[in-house]
Design a protein around this motif. Structure first.
Motif, PDB file in Angstrom:
ATOM      1  N   UNK A 154       0.827  -1.217   0.000  1.00 52.59           N
ATOM      2  CA  UNK A 154       0.000   0.000   0.000  1.00 52.59           C
ATOM      3  C   UNK A 154       0.854   1.256   0.000  1.00 52.59           C
ATOM      4  N   UNK A 155       2.004   1.217   0.652  1.00 57.01           N
ATOM      5  CA  UNK A 155       2.876   2.381   0.714  1.00 57.01           C
ATOM      6  C   UNK A 155       2.324   3.464   1.617  1.00 57.01           C
ATOM      7  N   UNK A 156       3.037   4.590   1.669  1.00 55.69           N
ATOM      8  CA  UNK A 156       2.647   5.690   2.556  1.00 55.69           C
ATOM      9  C   UNK A 156       1.280   6.243   2.182  1.00 55.69           C
ATOM     10  N   UNK A 157       1.005   6.354   0.892  1.00 51.59           N
ATOM     11  CA  UNK A 157      -0.292   6.894   0.460  1.00 51.59           C
ATOM     12  C   UNK A 157      -1.431   5.969   0.880  1.00 51.59           C
ATOM     13  N   UNK A 158      -1.237   4.668   0.673  1.00 46.98           N
ATOM     14  CA  UNK A 158      -2.266   3.720   1.060  1.00 46.98           C
ATOM     15  C   UNK A 158      -2.499   3.699   2.563  1.00 46.98           C
ATOM     16  N   UNK A 192       6.399   0.089  18.514  1.00 40.95           N
ATOM     17  CA  UNK A 192       7.182   0.035  17.275  1.00 40.95           C
ATOM     18  C   UNK A 192       7.172  -1.371  16.691  1.00 40.95           C
ATOM     19  N   UNK A 193       7.367  -2.380  17.533  1.00 34.49           N
ATOM     20  CA  UNK A 193       7.403  -3.767  17.059  1.00 34.49           C
ATOM     21  C   UNK A 193       6.045  -4.204  16.528  1.00 34.49           C
ATOM     22  N   UNK A 194       4.975  -3.667  17.089  1.00 28.88           N
ATOM     23  CA  UNK A 194       3.638  -3.951  16.575  1.00 28.88           C
ATOM     24  C   UNK A 194       3.511  -3.482  15.131  1.00 28.88           C
ATOM     25  N   UNK A 195       4.050  -2.293  14.850  1.00 31.81           N
ATOM     26  CA  UNK A 195       4.047  -1.792  13.465  1.00 31.81           C
ATOM     27  C   UNK A 195       4.913  -2.688  12.584  1.00 31.81           C
ATOM     28  N   UNK A 196       6.124  -3.009  13.063  1.00 30.00           N
ATOM     29  CA  UNK A 196       7.049  -3.829  12.283  1.00 30.00           C
ATOM     30  C   UNK A 196       6.491  -5.218  11.987  1.00 30.00           C
ATOM     31  N   UNK A 197       5.607  -5.704  12.830  1.00 34.83           N
ATOM     32  CA  UNK A 197       5.105  -7.074  12.687  1.00 34.83           C
ATOM     33  C   UNK A 197       4.129  -7.239  11.531  1.00 34.83           C
ATOM     34  N   UNK A 198       3.592  -6.138  11.014  1.00 33.17           N
ATOM     35  CA  UNK A 198       2.598  -6.256   9.931  1.00 33.17           C
ATOM     36  C   UNK A 198       2.805  -5.282   8.771  1.00 33.17           C
ATOM     37  N   UNK A 200       3.842  -3.543   5.509  1.00 37.06           N
ATOM     38  CA  UNK A 200       4.518  -3.891   4.256  1.00 37.06           C
ATOM     39  C   UNK A 200       5.390  -2.698   3.854  1.00 37.06           C
ATOM     40  N   UNK A 201       6.517  -2.606   4.503  1.00 41.46           N
ATOM     41  CA  UNK A 201       7.429  -1.467   4.411  1.00 41.46           C
ATOM     42  C   UNK A 201       8.104  -1.454   3.036  1.00 41.46           C
ATOM     43  N   UNK A 202       7.874  -0.392   2.257  1.00 41.78           N
ATOM     44  CA  UNK A 202       8.426  -0.339   0.902  1.00 41.78           C
ATOM     45  C   UNK A 202       9.948  -0.268   0.905  1.00 41.78           C
ATOM     46  N   UNK A 213      10.991  -9.296   4.154  1.00 41.53           N
ATOM     47  CA  UNK A 213       9.897  -8.631   4.852  1.00 41.53           C
ATOM     48  C   UNK A 213       9.195  -9.608   5.794  1.00 41.53           C
ATOM     49  N   UNK A 214       8.919 -10.823   5.289  1.00 40.60           N
ATOM     50  CA  UNK A 214       8.254 -11.814   6.136  1.00 40.60           C
ATOM     51  C   UNK A 214       9.130 -12.199   7.322  1.00 40.60           C
TER      52      UNK A 214
END
Length: 293
Positions: A154-158, A192-198, A200-202, A213-214
């Motif tokens: 999705x990226x930053x816009x998504x 922070x880890x909660x964000x990192x866990x899901x 889809x960092x471009x 990524x996985x």
């Protein structure tokens, strides 16, 4: 909303960003250990200094939102123009923070539209702003757009058009960890880890591909499933993740800007605090250890 309140919102956002930078240990991300070790020193110092260069642009975004009064296409276009000018200023100051500027700019503008809004309401308003296309934006491919086409990220816009789900989840974990007795740095690391866990960092997709990524997702989940950074098992899992990302040179930078967004929302006055809202006062963030200089 007064000009003073616009500046207060901007300063709160920059403080959230600098407190994200001060947090350690952040796996794969710049933090104060770089200064102590003498590695990555210029990068970390540049990020700290250039964060301050966001203040005028974020102030202008808050003022533009207050002046416009609604999440209109006109406001979206004005925020885009201010953002591009601010990016230029940040590059002159040392660079970085493009992702954080997008996150914080939309959240600051949304908060300025309704100073009494809750965090959930702020992200919903930011979603309405982001839903409008920025017709004046340069039509050139970016790393994020390339990863979106290649992998469907999705990226930053998504993220913005979905109402910043990762910012909201980080804020929820932050509050829950505090209630459970975690220290402030532990609560912020769990967020922070909660964000990192899901996420889809471009940036991470570009560097490591979908398998990498996985792997980062799994490592972040392992820390949380071990009880988070307030536990011995969680701390050990975090250290293993940190060492692995350091060796591989993988940097999930998108997560850092989203944590800053959560810390910004956390700094806003609670809705019941009508007196402080009217005065434009922002709740100070809890103390965290900050690097000298």
């Amino acid at each position: 909303m007064t000009d003073r309140h616009a500046e207060q919102l901007a300063r709160a956002a920059v403080l959230a960003l600098t407190e994200q930078l001060a947090l350690a240990p952040k796996p794969g991300l710049p933090d104060p250990r770089d200064l102590a070790a003498g590695s990555g020193t210029l990068d970390h110092l540049a990020l700290r200094w250039s964060a301050k260069a966001l203040t005028p642009g974020l102030t202008a975004m808050a003022a533009a939102a207050a002046r416009t009064g609604h999440p209109t296409p006109r406001l979206r276009a004005e925020l885009g123009a201010i953002g591009r000018s601010t990016e230029h200023s940040v590059r002159l100051a040392g660079g970085g923070h493009q992702g954080a500027l997008w996150v914080l700019g939309l959240l600051v503008a949304a908060a300025a539209l309704d100073p009494s809004a809750t965090g959930e309401e702020v992200t919903a308003t930011a979603r309405r702003i982001a839903a409008h296309p920025d017709r004046r934006a340069p039509r050139r491919p970016t790393r994020g757009s390339a990863m979106s086409v290649k992998y469907g990220a999705a990226g930053a816009r998504g993220e913005a058009q979905a109402g910043f789900p990762h910012v909201r989840s980080a804020l929820a974990v932050l509050l829950a960890a505090r209630r459970a007795g975690a220290t402030e740095p532990q609560a912020r690391l769990d967020a922070l880890l909660t964000v990192m866990s899901t996420l889809r960092d471009s940036q991470l997709l570009h560097a490591a591909g979908p398998l990498g990524l996985r792997q980062v997702h799994a490592q972040a989940r392992a820390v949380l499933e071990a009880g988070g950074t307030a536990t011995t098992a969680g701390t050990e899992a975090l250290a293993a993740m940190d060492a692995d990302l350091h060796v591989r040179g993988w940097s999930p930078r998108g997560s850092a800007g989203l944590l800053a967004g959560a810390l910004f929302l956390d700094s806003l006055p609670p809705p019941a605090s009508s007196a402080s809202s009217a005065a434009g006062a922002l709740r100070p963030s809890p103390d965290v250890t900050r690097p000298a200089g």
